[in-house]
Design a protein around this motif. Structure first.
Motif, PDB file in Angstrom:
ATOM      1  N   ARG A   1      52.406  78.873  82.984  1.00 53.25           N
ATOM      2  CA  ARG A   1      52.969  77.590  82.559  1.00 53.25           C
ATOM      3  C   ARG A   1      53.133  77.558  81.039  1.00 53.25           C
ATOM      4  O   ARG A   1      52.575  78.372  80.319  1.00 53.25           O
ATOM      5  CB  ARG A   1      52.055  76.449  82.994  1.00 53.25           C
ATOM      6  CG  ARG A   1      50.685  76.515  82.353  1.00 53.25           C
ATOM      7  CD  ARG A   1      49.729  75.479  82.899  1.00 53.25           C
ATOM      8  NE  ARG A   1      48.422  75.534  82.250  1.00 53.25           N
ATOM      9  CZ  ARG A   1      47.466  76.383  82.572  1.00 53.25           C
ATOM     10  NH1 ARG A   1      47.655  77.269  83.529  1.00 53.25           N
ATOM     11  NH2 ARG A   1      46.305  76.365  81.942  1.00 53.25           N
ATOM     12  N   TYR A   2      53.884  76.566  80.584  1.00 54.75           N
ATOM     13  CA  TYR A   2      54.028  76.351  79.149  1.00 54.75           C
ATOM     14  C   TYR A   2      52.816  75.590  78.616  1.00 54.75           C
ATOM     15  O   TYR A   2      52.144  74.853  79.348  1.00 54.75           O
ATOM     16  CB  TYR A   2      55.299  75.560  78.849  1.00 54.75           C
ATOM     17  CG  TYR A   2      56.577  76.340  79.067  1.00 54.75           C
ATOM     18  CD1 TYR A   2      56.856  77.466  78.303  1.00 54.75           C
ATOM     19  CD2 TYR A   2      57.489  75.953  80.031  1.00 54.75           C
ATOM     20  CE1 TYR A   2      58.014  78.189  78.496  1.00 54.75           C
ATOM     21  CE2 TYR A   2      58.660  76.669  80.240  1.00 54.75           C
ATOM     22  CZ  TYR A   2      58.919  77.787  79.465  1.00 54.75           C
ATOM     23  OH  TYR A   2      60.062  78.501  79.665  1.00 54.75           O
ATOM     24  N   THR A   3      52.561  75.755  77.343  1.00 53.11           N
ATOM     25  CA  THR A   3      51.483  75.018  76.677  1.00 53.11           C
ATOM     26  C   THR A   3      52.020  73.697  76.148  1.00 53.11           C
ATOM     27  O   THR A   3      53.240  73.504  76.047  1.00 53.11           O
ATOM     28  CB  THR A   3      50.899  75.847  75.520  1.00 53.11           C
ATOM     29  OG1 THR A   3      51.936  76.086  74.562  1.00 53.11           O
ATOM     30  CG2 THR A   3      50.369  77.178  76.017  1.00 53.11           C
TER      31      THR A   3
ATOM     32  N   GLU B   1      54.857  74.215  72.625  1.00 55.04           N
ATOM     33  CA  GLU B   1      55.628  75.456  72.596  1.00 55.04           C
ATOM     34  C   GLU B   1      56.448  75.568  71.315  1.00 55.04           C
ATOM     35  O   GLU B   1      56.752  76.672  70.867  1.00 55.04           O
ATOM     36  CB  GLU B   1      56.538  75.550  73.823  1.00 55.04           C
ATOM     37  CG  GLU B   1      55.813  75.874  75.109  1.00 55.04           C
ATOM     38  CD  GLU B   1      55.230  77.281  75.130  1.00 55.04           C
ATOM     39  OE1 GLU B   1      55.800  78.178  74.474  1.00 55.04           O
ATOM     40  OE2 GLU B   1      54.198  77.482  75.801  1.00 55.04           O
TER      41      GLU B   1
ATOM     42  N   SER C   1      54.183  77.069  66.278  1.00 57.54           N
ATOM     43  CA  SER C   1      54.689  77.646  67.522  1.00 57.54           C
ATOM     44  C   SER C   1      56.198  77.526  67.569  1.00 57.54           C
ATOM     45  O   SER C   1      56.767  76.543  67.082  1.00 57.54           O
ATOM     46  CB  SER C   1      54.097  76.909  68.742  1.00 57.54           C
ATOM     47  OG  SER C   1      52.694  76.939  68.736  1.00 57.54           O
TER      48      SER C   1
ATOM     49  N   LEU D   1      59.497  78.484  70.421  1.00 56.37           N
ATOM     50  CA  LEU D   1      60.020  79.040  71.665  1.00 56.37           C
ATOM     51  C   LEU D   1      61.489  79.398  71.470  1.00 56.37           C
ATOM     52  O   LEU D   1      62.286  78.562  71.023  1.00 56.37           O
ATOM     53  CB  LEU D   1      59.876  78.023  72.801  1.00 56.37           C
ATOM     54  CG  LEU D   1      60.446  78.430  74.160  1.00 56.37           C
ATOM     55  CD1 LEU D   1      59.682  79.616  74.736  1.00 56.37           C
ATOM     56  CD2 LEU D   1      60.412  77.245  75.127  1.00 56.37           C
TER      57      LEU D   1
ATOM     58  N   ASP E   1      64.833  81.162  73.424  1.00 52.46           N
ATOM     59  CA  ASP E   1      65.489  81.686  74.613  1.00 52.46           C
ATOM     60  C   ASP E   1      66.345  82.891  74.215  1.00 52.46           C
ATOM     61  O   ASP E   1      67.078  82.839  73.207  1.00 52.46           O
ATOM     62  CB  ASP E   1      66.364  80.603  75.248  1.00 52.46           C
ATOM     63  CG  ASP E   1      67.017  81.076  76.530  1.00 52.46           C
ATOM     64  OD1 ASP E   1      66.367  81.813  77.298  1.00 52.46           O
ATOM     65  OD2 ASP E   1      68.193  80.711  76.767  1.00 52.46           O
TER      66      ASP E   1
ATOM     67  N   THR F   1      62.647  86.173  81.896  1.00 53.74           N
ATOM     68  CA  THR F   1      63.158  84.954  82.537  1.00 53.74           C
ATOM     69  C   THR F   1      64.344  85.339  83.414  1.00 53.74           C
ATOM     70  O   THR F   1      64.784  86.492  83.427  1.00 53.74           O
ATOM     71  CB  THR F   1      63.604  83.919  81.492  1.00 53.74           C
ATOM     72  OG1 THR F   1      64.749  84.450  80.778  1.00 53.74           O
ATOM     73  CG2 THR F   1      62.500  83.604  80.494  1.00 53.74           C
TER      74      THR F   1
ATOM     75  N   GLU G   1      62.275  85.263  77.052  1.00 56.72           N
ATOM     76  CA  GLU G   1      61.983  84.234  76.059  1.00 56.72           C
ATOM     77  C   GLU G   1      60.871  84.735  75.163  1.00 56.72           C
ATOM     78  O   GLU G   1      59.991  85.486  75.599  1.00 56.72           O
ATOM     79  CB  GLU G   1      61.583  82.909  76.716  1.00 56.72           C
ATOM     80  CG  GLU G   1      60.331  82.974  77.554  1.00 56.72           C
ATOM     81  CD  GLU G   1      60.021  81.662  78.262  1.00 56.72           C
ATOM     82  OE1 GLU G   1      60.832  80.722  78.162  1.00 56.72           O
ATOM     83  OE2 GLU G   1      58.955  81.585  78.929  1.00 56.72           O
TER      84      GLU G   1
ATOM     85  N   ARG H   1      57.779  83.600  72.752  1.00 51.74           N
ATOM     86  CA  ARG H   1      56.861  82.508  72.420  1.00 51.74           C
ATOM     87  C   ARG H   1      56.067  82.978  71.203  1.00 51.74           C
ATOM     88  O   ARG H   1      55.187  83.821  71.314  1.00 51.74           O
ATOM     89  CB  ARG H   1      55.953  82.206  73.602  1.00 51.74           C
ATOM     90  CG  ARG H   1      56.724  81.887  74.869  1.00 51.74           C
ATOM     91  CD  ARG H   1      55.832  81.924  76.084  1.00 51.74           C
ATOM     92  NE  ARG H   1      54.954  80.761  76.142  1.00 51.74           N
ATOM     93  CZ  ARG H   1      53.862  80.710  76.910  1.00 51.74           C
ATOM     94  NH1 ARG H   1      53.467  81.774  77.606  1.00 51.74           N
ATOM     95  NH2 ARG H   1      53.123  79.610  76.933  1.00 51.74           N
TER      96      ARG H   1
END
Length: 492
Positions: free
Chosen positions: A266-268, A271, A285, A287, A289, A403, A408, A410
């Motif tokens: 899962r995401y935090t 992100e 942080s 993220l 794509d 993905t 992706e 992170r």
């Protein structure tokens, strides 16, 4: 609330005994006793201290960490513990200690998720893992004159661990890499100096002209056609984070916990954004794509670009200025992509915001931070320092995971935890300062100063600049990385 020692000072001899196999069972009895008394009020009950580490000499006292929601709310737990036979000995903000009438069990009550809890568990887990440090700490406890250290379990697990060589013990004590970070708080994630760190600065560091963009010689490079100074706009979620400001402290965590957070599917909660932890660490942080990009491409990129400033500028033409390896392995064709950069130092000059920074990026094995191998995923992990001084003050991790569209990234940055490295003077651009910082007397005198400066330099503006920079460079390179990889993957 001030520190209060209930019952006053006691004169008790400090007696160390060999490890006793009965200690785990003794802890388990006390754990059941505490759990029965408190029920759900007890969030965690952990065996800590020297009696929790097999093979280590210790005082015959079982130390226990009891994590609760609020240790200052004594009414929620203290009457029940007293009914179970424990007596209050220490009262101070955020911490209580109760003990048995026979004085053979100490229970430390702390806040769940606090630095107190983290320090104790990290110390225990590292010494369980590392035989050398376990032996060094055991020898230190036996050294005459170190009784205060033994009594307080490394100056109460974080109040200034020593950094010196104790010749009486015949071993290093307070080793920077594992035993403490700048403020004395123990971490398993401090840095081990490598052969690449000990090499002199690359010659090009002092001789190569610095400039943004390409000049005549650069335009002849085979990859020059990929240079594009027209940067894409930052993604909307990054723009929103930049306008919103800092996230709540609960969204941040320390680098010791990064593997647990990033290994979950899962995401935090954070992100993309930035915050500051309760310990003062600045966490950023981002993220990104990346359609059609794979983890393999990023491992190749990190092993390929660092030998040539022109390659480095492809990544961020408006900010990147210079790059060179501490140990240029580009001609060693038998190496894998990760073997080219892990254990190596990348010396880079780049603009973060309007500031030209001189970085020494020291890449480490992902397992150093607790990452396990995972198919289709890579973790690029490094200690962030400066090429001017033998000082590091942060970590970064770039996780690239697959993905449906490609992958992706992170990205995580942890800034403010400064550490002085024991490296040769000629491995930095300021050798005189390095000699001062790296010698034992200079280290002892200046380590607290370095730690303070490291924390104070982590401003909100730095967080915003770093977030924008990371989003810009990762989005920019991802747009053409698949084509670059296909064309140059076999070019050293």
């Amino acid at each position: 609330m001030a520190f209060e020692l209930i019952g006053g000072i006691e004169k008790r001899a400090i007696v160390l005994v060999p490890y006793d196999d009965a200690w785990p069972q003794a802890f388990e009895r006390e754990r059941r006793r505490i759990a029965a008394a408190l029920g759900e009020v007890a969030i965690r009950i952990d065996h800590i201290g020297s009696t929790s580490i097999q093979g280590l000499v210790a005082k015959p006292v079982i130390d226990i960490d009891l994590s609760v929601a609020d240790p200052d709310d004594e009414a929620s737990y203290l009457p029940a513990l007293e009914s179970a036979g424990y007596r209050l000995r220490v009262r101070e903000p955020g911490h209580r200690m109760v003990r048995t009438a026979s004085l053979d069990v100490h229970v430390h009550i702390c806040r769940s998720g606090s630095d107190w809890e983290r320090r104790h568990l990290l110390f225990r887990d590292w010494l369980r893992h590392d035989a050398r440090d376990r032996e060094a700490y055991g020898e230190l406890k036996k050294v005459p004159g170190s009784a205060r250290l033994a009594r307080h379990e490394r100056l109460r697990l974080g109040q200034g661990a020593p950094h010196r060589r104790d010749h009486r013990a015949g071993c290093k004590v307070g080793r920077t890499r594992r035993m403490a970070w700048a403020g004395g708080i123990l971490t398993i994630a401090d840095y081990q100096v490598t052969d690449a760190d000990r090499r002199p600065l690359p010659r090009s560091y002092r001789t190569e002209p610095r400039h943004l963009g390409y000049r005549d010689d650069d335009l002849t490079k085979p990859s020059a056609g990929y240079l594009d100074s027209m940067m894409q706009p930052v993604p909307s979620h990054v723009d929103k984070a930049l306008r919103t400001g800092p996230e709540p402290t609960a969204g941040g965590y320390e680098v010791e916990d990064v593997a647990a957070h990033l290994s979950a599917p899962r995401y935090t909660p954070m992100e993309t954004g930035w915050t500051r932890t309760s310990a003062g660490t600045l966490v950023v942080s981002c993220l990104t794509d990346m359609p059609d990009v794979t983890a393999e491409m990023w491992d190749w990129w990190f092993g390929w670009h660092g030998s040539d400033s022109a390659r480095y500028k492809l990544w961020h033409p408006r900010a990147h200025v210079f790059a060179a390896w501490g140990d240029d392995r580009s001609s060693q064709r038998h190496l894998t992509d990760t073997e080219r950069y892990i254990g190596n130092v990348s010396y880079v000059d780049e603009y973060i915001g309007s500031t030209l920074s001189h970085f020494a990026i020291r890449f480490v094995e992902p397992s150093t931070l607790g990452f396990a191998p995972s198919a289709g995923t890579t973790h690029i992990c490094a200690r962030i320092g400066t090429s001017d001084f033998p000082v590091v003050a942060g970590w970064f991790v770039h996780q690239v995971r697959p993905t449906d569209r490609g992958s992706e990234m992170r990205s995580r940055f942890f800034l403010g935890r400064a550490e002085i490295l024991d490296v040769p003077a000629n491995s930095t651009s300021r050798p005189m300062s390095t000699r001062l910082l790296a010698n034992p007397m200079g280290h002892r005198a200046l380590a607290p100063v370095v730690a303070t400066v490291g924390r104070r330099r982590t401003s909100a503006q730095l967080a915003r600049d770093l977030l924008r920079h990371c989003a810009e460079e990762m989005n920019h390179l991802a747009a053409f990385l698949p084509r670059l990889f296909t064309e140059f993957r076999d070019v050293p």
